[in-house]
Write a protein that holds these residues in place. Structure first.
Motif, PDB file in Angstrom:
ATOM      1  N   HIS A 108       0.785  -1.359   0.021  1.00 32.12           N
ATOM      2  CA  HIS A 108      -0.219  -0.179   0.102  1.00 32.12           C
ATOM      3  C   HIS A 108       0.668   1.205   0.165  1.00 32.12           C
ATOM      4  N   LEU A 109       1.828   1.188   0.916  1.00 32.42           N
ATOM      5  CA  LEU A 109       2.729   2.379   0.904  1.00 32.42           C
ATOM      6  C   LEU A 109       3.640   2.739  -0.422  1.00 32.42           C
ATOM      7  N   LEU A 110       3.943   1.420  -1.228  1.00 33.36           N
ATOM      8  CA  LEU A 110       4.646   1.916  -2.148  1.00 33.36           C
ATOM      9  C   LEU A 110       3.629   2.366  -3.322  1.00 33.36           C
ATOM     10  N   GLY A 111       2.510   2.154  -3.436  1.00 34.16           N
ATOM     11  CA  GLY A 111       1.556   2.594  -4.288  1.00 34.16           C
ATOM     12  C   GLY A 111       1.077   4.112  -4.048  1.00 34.16           C
ATOM     13  N   ARG A 112       1.170   4.392  -2.515  1.00 36.06           N
ATOM     14  CA  ARG A 112       0.915   5.552  -2.147  1.00 36.06           C
ATOM     15  C   ARG A 112       1.907   6.841  -2.611  1.00 36.06           C
TER      16      ARG A 112
END
Length: 317
Positions: A199-203
């Motif tokens: 999720h953090l990589l996408g954000r």
């Protein structure tokens, strides 16, 4: 990579497989995530960064600091494998948190820059393979900065410890401390969950994400040898809520619990290091894009009928 006593073993779990990050859960992270380009006032201050710097400096000043590099060298070689799995030529790479350059020996075809801090220069390939992201208080912001320094169509390949790292040590300490002192405190650093990482990589702006979960098991003569090596690696706990002191009888009890619950047939005890490998690309218009929903011209039912009409030896598996 074996210790002189011959009790250490590195092994790759056979079930470890790469999982597209799109298929990972989308659970919200507990530390506040700010919009890209801003600093979040809700970022958790989990780690004492000054203490961690002192721990790393102490480890680097030891007479034989390289004898504790076996884990980072193994992870460095596995990251190099992932670089060469990508059918692209990268003339320039930036190595963040390089330490002693554990991956440089495998990337002799690249012009490799080593740095401990983010540079303002831009590169096509960014590597983060020193297992240091788990000590970052503002991980969302760090990933945003890594994305920022990449050129369009550049790729980030990184590695960090996962949530099941040192679960044997964690469990043994908790059981012993609860029995001897009536409760327990956190003695192992908290780690990011794999769902949160995707999720953090996408954000942070990365696309075409891949998160690869692997485990490395190392055998030690006992719990105290494991803790000695963690100190030599500079990986001792530096969380603000850590307990400053463990009583001697609690430590002895934890070592006994560790051996009773997890010991191998040869008398050694295993320690599991879970590693998250991540790959993310910076957007470029030349990159392939997924087809729009509803654009397919053949249904799965029709594909099944076609498969049934084919000769037995040519049917798809």
């Amino acid at each position: 990579m074996l210790r002189p006593a011959g009790l250490w073993r590195l092994c790759r779990r056979p079930w470890a497989a790469r999982v597209p990050a799109e298929n990972l859960g989308r659970r919200e992270v507990t530390s506040g995530v700010s919009p890209r380009g801003s600093t979040s006032p809700r970022t958790l201050n989990i780690f004492d960064r000054d203490l961690k710097r002192k721990q790393k400096n102490w480890a680097a000043r030891q007479p034989e600091p390289t004898k504790f590099d076996y884990l980072k060298e193994e992870v460095g070689s596995r990251i190099a494998d992932r670089v060469y799995d990508i059918p692209r030529n990268f003339p320039l790479a930036l190595d963040l948190g390089c330490g002693r350059g554990y991956i440089a020996q495998y990337l002799n075809k690249l012009q490799l820059f080593h740095c401990r801090k983010l540079l303002e220069s831009f590169s096509k390939l960014t590597l983060q393979k020193m297992l240091c992201l788990h000590w970052v208080n503002d991980l969302p912001r760090a990933l945003e900065q890594i994305h920022y320094i990449l050129k369009p169509d550049g790729v980030f390949i990184g590695a960090m410890f996962g949530g099941d790292t040192l679960y044997e040590l964690r469990c043994s300490l908790q059981l012993a401390e609860t029995e001897r002192e009536g409760g327990f405190s956190p003695h192992i650093s908290p780690f990011t969950a794999v769902n949160d990482l995707g999720h953090l990589l996408g954000r942070a702006g990365f696309n075409t994400l891949t998160v690869d979960t692997d485990e490395i098991q190392v055998n030690y003569p006992g719990m105290f040898e494991l803790m000695e090596d963690l100190q030599g690696m500079g990986e001792s706990n530096c969380a603000w809520n850590r307990k400053a002191l463990l009583h001697r009888d609690t430590m002895l009890a934890a070592a006994a619990v560790y051996r009773e619950m997890y010991r191998n047939e040869d008398g050694s005890v295993p320690a599991t290091y879970q590693i998250y490998y991540m790959i993310g690309w910076k957007y470029h218009e030349s990159q392939a894009r997924p087809a729009e929903r509803g654009s397919a011209t053949v249904s799965f039912g029709e594909l099944g009928k076609i498969n049934n009409l084919m000769p037995p030896g040519k049917k798809s598996q």
